[in-house]
Design a protein around this motif. Structure first.
Motif, PDB file in Angstrom:
ATOM      1  N   VAL A   1       0.834  -1.213   0.000  1.00  0.00           N
ATOM      2  CA  VAL A   1       0.000   0.000   0.000  1.00  0.00           C
ATOM      3  C   VAL A   1       0.871   1.267   0.000  1.00  0.00           C
ATOM      4  O   VAL A   1       0.578   2.222  -0.687  1.00  0.00           O
ATOM      5  CB  VAL A   1      -0.954  -0.037   1.226  1.00  0.00           C
ATOM      6  CG1 VAL A   1      -1.689   1.277   1.379  1.00  0.00           C
ATOM      7  CG2 VAL A   1      -1.944  -1.190   1.063  1.00  0.00           C
ATOM      8  N   GLN A   2       1.886   1.309   0.810  1.00  0.00           N
ATOM      9  CA  GLN A   2       2.863   2.414   0.968  1.00  0.00           C
ATOM     10  C   GLN A   2       2.282   3.638   1.675  1.00  0.00           C
ATOM     11  O   GLN A   2       2.878   4.164   2.584  1.00  0.00           O
ATOM     12  CB  GLN A   2       3.518   2.827  -0.360  1.00  0.00           C
ATOM     13  CG  GLN A   2       3.928   1.688  -1.284  1.00  0.00           C
ATOM     14  CD  GLN A   2       4.758   0.572  -0.643  1.00  0.00           C
ATOM     15  OE1 GLN A   2       5.032   0.619   0.539  1.00  0.00           O
ATOM     16  NE2 GLN A   2       5.127  -0.446  -1.402  1.00  0.00           N
ATOM     17  N   SER A   3       1.125   4.132   1.215  1.00  0.00           N
ATOM     18  CA  SER A   3       0.472   5.250   1.913  1.00  0.00           C
ATOM     19  C   SER A   3      -0.963   5.275   1.414  1.00  0.00           C
ATOM     20  O   SER A   3      -1.232   4.826   0.301  1.00  0.00           O
ATOM     21  CB  SER A   3       1.149   6.582   1.565  1.00  0.00           C
ATOM     22  OG  SER A   3       0.370   7.676   2.050  1.00  0.00           O
ATOM     23  N   ILE A   4      -1.891   5.797   2.253  1.00  0.00           N
ATOM     24  CA  ILE A   4      -3.263   5.905   1.731  1.00  0.00           C
ATOM     25  C   ILE A   4      -3.642   7.367   1.516  1.00  0.00           C
ATOM     26  O   ILE A   4      -4.781   7.689   1.254  1.00  0.00           O
ATOM     27  CB  ILE A   4      -4.299   5.220   2.657  1.00  0.00           C
ATOM     28  CG1 ILE A   4      -4.284   5.820   4.068  1.00  0.00           C
ATOM     29  CG2 ILE A   4      -4.068   3.720   2.710  1.00  0.00           C
ATOM     30  CD1 ILE A   4      -5.449   5.323   4.928  1.00  0.00           C
ATOM     31  N   HIS A   5      -2.665   8.255   1.616  1.00  0.00           N
ATOM     32  CA  HIS A   5      -2.945   9.695   1.497  1.00  0.00           C
ATOM     33  C   HIS A   5      -2.903  10.086   0.013  1.00  0.00           C
ATOM     34  O   HIS A   5      -1.837   9.958  -0.621  1.00  0.00           O
ATOM     35  CB  HIS A   5      -1.874  10.447   2.306  1.00  0.00           C
ATOM     36  CG  HIS A   5      -2.150  11.892   2.481  1.00  0.00           C
ATOM     37  ND1 HIS A   5      -3.390  12.386   2.845  1.00  0.00           N
ATOM     38  CD2 HIS A   5      -1.338  12.983   2.363  1.00  0.00           C
ATOM     39  CE1 HIS A   5      -3.323  13.693   2.930  1.00  0.00           C
ATOM     40  NE2 HIS A   5      -2.104  14.090   2.646  1.00  0.00           N
ATOM     41  N   PRO A   6      -4.023  10.572  -0.549  1.00  0.00           N
ATOM     42  CA  PRO A   6      -4.040  10.839  -2.000  1.00  0.00           C
ATOM     43  C   PRO A   6      -2.905  11.724  -2.519  1.00  0.00           C
ATOM     44  O   PRO A   6      -2.319  11.403  -3.565  1.00  0.00           O
ATOM     45  CB  PRO A   6      -5.425  11.449  -2.245  1.00  0.00           C
ATOM     46  CG  PRO A   6      -6.272  10.885  -1.131  1.00  0.00           C
ATOM     47  CD  PRO A   6      -5.347  10.749   0.058  1.00  0.00           C
ATOM     48  N   PRO A   7      -2.517  12.822  -1.831  1.00  0.00           N
ATOM     49  CA  PRO A   7      -1.391  13.610  -2.372  1.00  0.00           C
ATOM     50  C   PRO A   7      -0.096  12.796  -2.474  1.00  0.00           C
ATOM     51  O   PRO A   7       0.730  13.016  -3.362  1.00  0.00           O
ATOM     52  CB  PRO A   7      -1.238  14.752  -1.363  1.00  0.00           C
ATOM     53  CG  PRO A   7      -2.560  14.868  -0.698  1.00  0.00           C
ATOM     54  CD  PRO A   7      -3.130  13.479  -0.645  1.00  0.00           C
TER      55      PRO A   7
ATOM     56  N   ILE B   1       5.614   2.996   3.520  1.00  0.00           N
ATOM     57  CA  ILE B   1       6.891   3.724   3.452  1.00  0.00           C
ATOM     58  C   ILE B   1       6.736   5.031   4.224  1.00  0.00           C
ATOM     59  O   ILE B   1       5.757   5.767   4.031  1.00  0.00           O
ATOM     60  CB  ILE B   1       7.312   3.980   1.987  1.00  0.00           C
ATOM     61  CG1 ILE B   1       7.433   2.656   1.229  1.00  0.00           C
ATOM     62  CG2 ILE B   1       8.650   4.723   1.959  1.00  0.00           C
ATOM     63  CD1 ILE B   1       7.875   2.791  -0.210  1.00  0.00           C
ATOM     64  N   ILE B   2       7.701   5.287   5.079  1.00  0.00           N
ATOM     65  CA  ILE B   2       7.610   6.446   5.977  1.00  0.00           C
ATOM     66  C   ILE B   2       8.075   7.718   5.261  1.00  0.00           C
ATOM     67  O   ILE B   2       9.133   7.731   4.642  1.00  0.00           O
ATOM     68  CB  ILE B   2       8.484   6.206   7.232  1.00  0.00           C
ATOM     69  CG1 ILE B   2       7.953   4.983   7.997  1.00  0.00           C
ATOM     70  CG2 ILE B   2       8.513   7.439   8.131  1.00  0.00           C
ATOM     71  CD1 ILE B   2       8.887   4.498   9.089  1.00  0.00           C
ATOM     72  N   GLY B   3       7.261   8.759   5.382  1.00  0.00           N
ATOM     73  CA  GLY B   3       7.699  10.097   4.998  1.00  0.00           C
ATOM     74  C   GLY B   3       7.852  10.356   3.516  1.00  0.00           C
ATOM     75  O   GLY B   3       8.762  11.087   3.089  1.00  0.00           O
ATOM     76  N   LEU B   4       6.955   9.776   2.706  1.00  0.00           N
ATOM     77  CA  LEU B   4       7.035  10.026   1.258  1.00  0.00           C
ATOM     78  C   LEU B   4       6.584  11.457   0.942  1.00  0.00           C
ATOM     79  O   LEU B   4       5.827  12.058   1.713  1.00  0.00           O
ATOM     80  CB  LEU B   4       6.136   9.025   0.522  1.00  0.00           C
ATOM     81  CG  LEU B   4       6.664   7.585   0.505  1.00  0.00           C
ATOM     82  CD1 LEU B   4       5.573   6.617   0.077  1.00  0.00           C
ATOM     83  CD2 LEU B   4       7.874   7.475  -0.430  1.00  0.00           C
ATOM     84  N   PRO B   5       6.996  12.006  -0.202  1.00  0.00           N
ATOM     85  CA  PRO B   5       6.578  13.366  -0.554  1.00  0.00           C
ATOM     86  C   PRO B   5       5.051  13.470  -0.550  1.00  0.00           C
ATOM     87  O   PRO B   5       4.367  12.580  -1.050  1.00  0.00           O
ATOM     88  CB  PRO B   5       7.128  13.547  -1.974  1.00  0.00           C
ATOM     89  CG  PRO B   5       8.207  12.544  -2.102  1.00  0.00           C
ATOM     90  CD  PRO B   5       7.872  11.399  -1.199  1.00  0.00           C
ATOM     91  N   GLY B   6       4.545  14.552   0.015  1.00  0.00           N
ATOM     92  CA  GLY B   6       3.097  14.752   0.089  1.00  0.00           C
ATOM     93  C   GLY B   6       2.542  14.308   1.437  1.00  0.00           C
ATOM     94  O   GLY B   6       1.431  14.679   1.816  1.00  0.00           O
TER      95      GLY B   6
END
Ligand code: SF4
Length: 632
Positions: free
Chosen positions: A307-313, A347-352
């Protein structure tokens, strides 16, 4: 060795986490031997494969070679380059090629910093390797595609890449060509593992990845008979661990047939014991069947949801918007219904990402049903990934630090010759100032310590989340910011913060200690904390502080629970921990049926809480590590 013989050697050093047969080296050798008009002209030395191969030993092995190829990736670049440098001093005429994902596409700086390297090979190396060898001793670099070099005038030169070879099926399998048989025979003591390439390419283009559509969007596949024969070979050689290096196993309809073939082999022969795959990102039904097949055959234990992140940006910034989160949810639901565990990569701390979006995302993933495992990773900037390119760095104000690369649970001893490998770690970006990156990392460690990993407080957290208005984020944050009256809780939180800041300053990602309880290996910060609590016999104090802090914090949140209930919750957590570590008998007294209530909650069911005296015992030594209720 005849006079016109070309002596070649390939260097593909392992990371140390496992010992893989050097597949790339074997494939290059097999392709050259098959495609050359004069294969008898070539004499291949055994490839170098051992992690931490001493430089002097490597040079001794390679000193008579005319051509040496290095396969560079994040775990072997520095050592391979050190070997190249030392080799050049004893054999200046040896032609040294560097290929692999860690060779920068823009190679001038790399070549100037590493003058022992004569040629950088960009992209797929098979055809170029054949061309370079076939032309030897001529050096018509500018006529070949995909090379970089410094010419005799000191000028940097680069030839454009050739289109990818569409017909990879003409390349012979190194396994079936017998290339590794000598190696296997010479090193029967090694626990060899195999890399299995069923297809090459990836249609996605995640910005942190050096693969994908930036270089290889089209998927090219090896044919089924070859792949089945490779499985048969793994069985014949009794290789326990096979890692499928496809980016998306399950993306091609025939992958289910391959999974079934491997499952049958496992059932018939017991080999391979494990077939680890990286799953396809967008094909629900087939992904589900492939994983079910592998797991039911005992070839895999759980399924990764990348998944890595669920935040759309974030998904927009990393170009994963086209990878469906719903697909992961469905896959998780269906596999869980079959009793198959999934774990979610983050993944921690991706751009956005912001601290709030990160902590909320974790909280939502847990309340959405991921109670088995989240796996947290830091983001590494790979030289050829979009994320490492100047325009991307500028757009997202990427901040990074070069730190030594080490592997979780591998030996924490420093290499005797001091050659460390390095990675460039992302430690902040426009949306995530450095202090917030540290907080994200601390939040991730706290989540691992309390909920995943050895799940120190998991039943308590699930109970509070289900029976009060508190989210997982709020509960976890309570432990990130405890008051000073609870010195052990405060010390743990401060340790996470300090370690995060130390990584930003160049420290290792993991922790080590010389105490015997740390077994001489690298631990994640949360594991390190738990081992220390156990070793210092502080677990009792820990639970006492948790009880004290939670009762006052819940009161502040208007969510106070009666003391007997909180005490029982702590007792459930304590009993869980004892069952994980103690082989002797255990007795635990409760003021309610809370243990059964928690077990029901973890299984997604509900059971009414009844206040009554209960005793649970394990009145035997050793297994099974479970308890039974004793009538009072
Ligand atoms: S991370 Fe995986 S899915 Fe994304 S581009 Fe790389 S290989 Fe493809």
């Amino acid at each position: 060795v005849a006079n016109d013989t070309l002596i070649l050697a390939l260097v593909q050093l392992n990371s140390g986490a496992r010992t893989f047969l050097p597949y790339t080296a074997g494939l290059l050798q097999a392709v050259l031997q098959k495609q050359s008009k004069t294969p008898e002209r070539y004499h291949f030395l055994t490839p170098l494969w051992r992690a931490r191969t001493p430089v002097a030993q490597a040079v001794k092995h390679l000193q008579n070679a005319h051509l040496v190829g290095l396969s560079l990736y994040v775990w072997n670049t520095q050592r391979s380059l050190a070997i190249a440098k030392a080799l050049k001093t004893v054999n200046p005429n040896c032609l040294i090629l560097a290929g692999g994902p860690h060779v920068p596409d823009r190679a001038e700086e790399f070549l100037r910093q590493n003058p022992a390297v004569d040629l950088c090979v960009h992209g797929e190396g098979e055809n170029l390797f054949v061309q370079i060898a076939e032309h030897w001793p001529n050096k018509p670099w500018s006529e070949l595609n995909g090379l970089s070099w410094i010419d005799s005038n000191g000028q940097f030169q680069h030839s454009p890449r050739a289109p990818r070879n569409k017909n990879i099926q003409v390349w012979p399998s190194p396994y079936l060509s017998g290339i590794f048989e000598a190696l296997l025979k010479a090193h029967p003591e090694e626990d060899w593992a195999a890399l299995w390439e069923t297809n090459r390419g990836c249609p996605f283009s995640c910005s942190y990845c050096d693969w994908g559509s930036a270089t290889a969007s089209k998927i090219l596949a090896f044919d089924l008979p070859r792949l089945k024969a490779e499985i048969d070979w793994f069985v014949e050689q009794q290789l326990g661990f096979v890692f499928c290096c496809d980016a998306n196993f399950g993306i091609l309809p025939r992958d289910l047939e391959l999974a079934n073939y491997a499952a049958n082999a496992r059932e018939r022969t017991g080999f391979p014991k494990t077939l680890a795959v990286q799953n396809s990102k967008n094909a629900t039904e087939r992904s589900y069947l492939v994983h079910k097949t592998l797991i039911q055959a005992g070839l895999d234990q759980d399924v990764t949801l990348s998944v890595q992140s669920i935040h759309p940006p974030v998904l927009a910034a990393i170009r994963r918007e086209n990878i469906s989160l719903q697909h992961y949810q469905e896959l998780h639901k269906r596999l869980s219904a079959d009793g198959i565990r999934t774990y979610t990569d983050v993944i921690i701390g991706l751009p956005g990402e912001t601290y709030v979006s990160f902590a909320e995302g974790i909280s939502q993933m847990i309340s959405g049903g991921q109670i088995y495992a989240l796996k947290f990773y830091n983001a590494s900037l790979l030289p050829n990934a979009e994320m490492a390119q100047p325009a991307y760095r500028e757009k997202y104000a990427i901040r990074s630090k070069i730190i030594p690369t080490v592997y979780l649970h591998s030996s924490a001893a420093d290499p005797p010759d001091g050659i460390l490998e390095y990675q460039e770690l992302l430690i902040g970006c426009e949306s995530l100032p450095e202090a917030d990156w540290v907080r994200c990392l601390s939040f991730a460690w706290m989540t691992d310590l309390l909920f995943f990993g050895k799940h120190l407080l998991r039943p308590l957290l699930i109970y509070l989340n289900q029976e009060t208005a508190l989210s997982y984020r709020q509960i976890l944050e309570a432990f990130l910011d405890p008051p000073h009256e609870y010195p052990l809780l405060a010390e743990i939180s401060a340790f996470f913060k300090t370690k995060g800041q130390a990584i930003q300053a160049g420290d290792y990602e993991y922790c080590r200690d010389s105490g015997a309880e740390f077994s001489g290996i690298w631990w994640s910060a949360d594991e390190f904390v738990l081992i220390r609590l156990l070793a210092k016999n502080q677990i009792g104090q820990y639970f006492t502080e948790v009880l004290g802090w939670l009762s006052s914090w819940l009161f502040q949140q208007n969510q106070a629970l009666p003391t007997w209930l909180l005490t029982d919750l702590i007792s459930v957590c304590r009993l869980n921990l004892q069952l994980a570590y103690r082989i002797d008998s255990i007795q635990a007294d409760f003021q309610s049926n809370l243990l059964e209530v928690c077990q029901a909650q973890q299984a997604g069911q509900t059971l009414a809480l009844v206040k009554k005296s209960c005793r649970w015992v394990k009145d035997w030594q050793g297994a099974p590590f479970s308890v039974r209720q004793q009538l009072l």
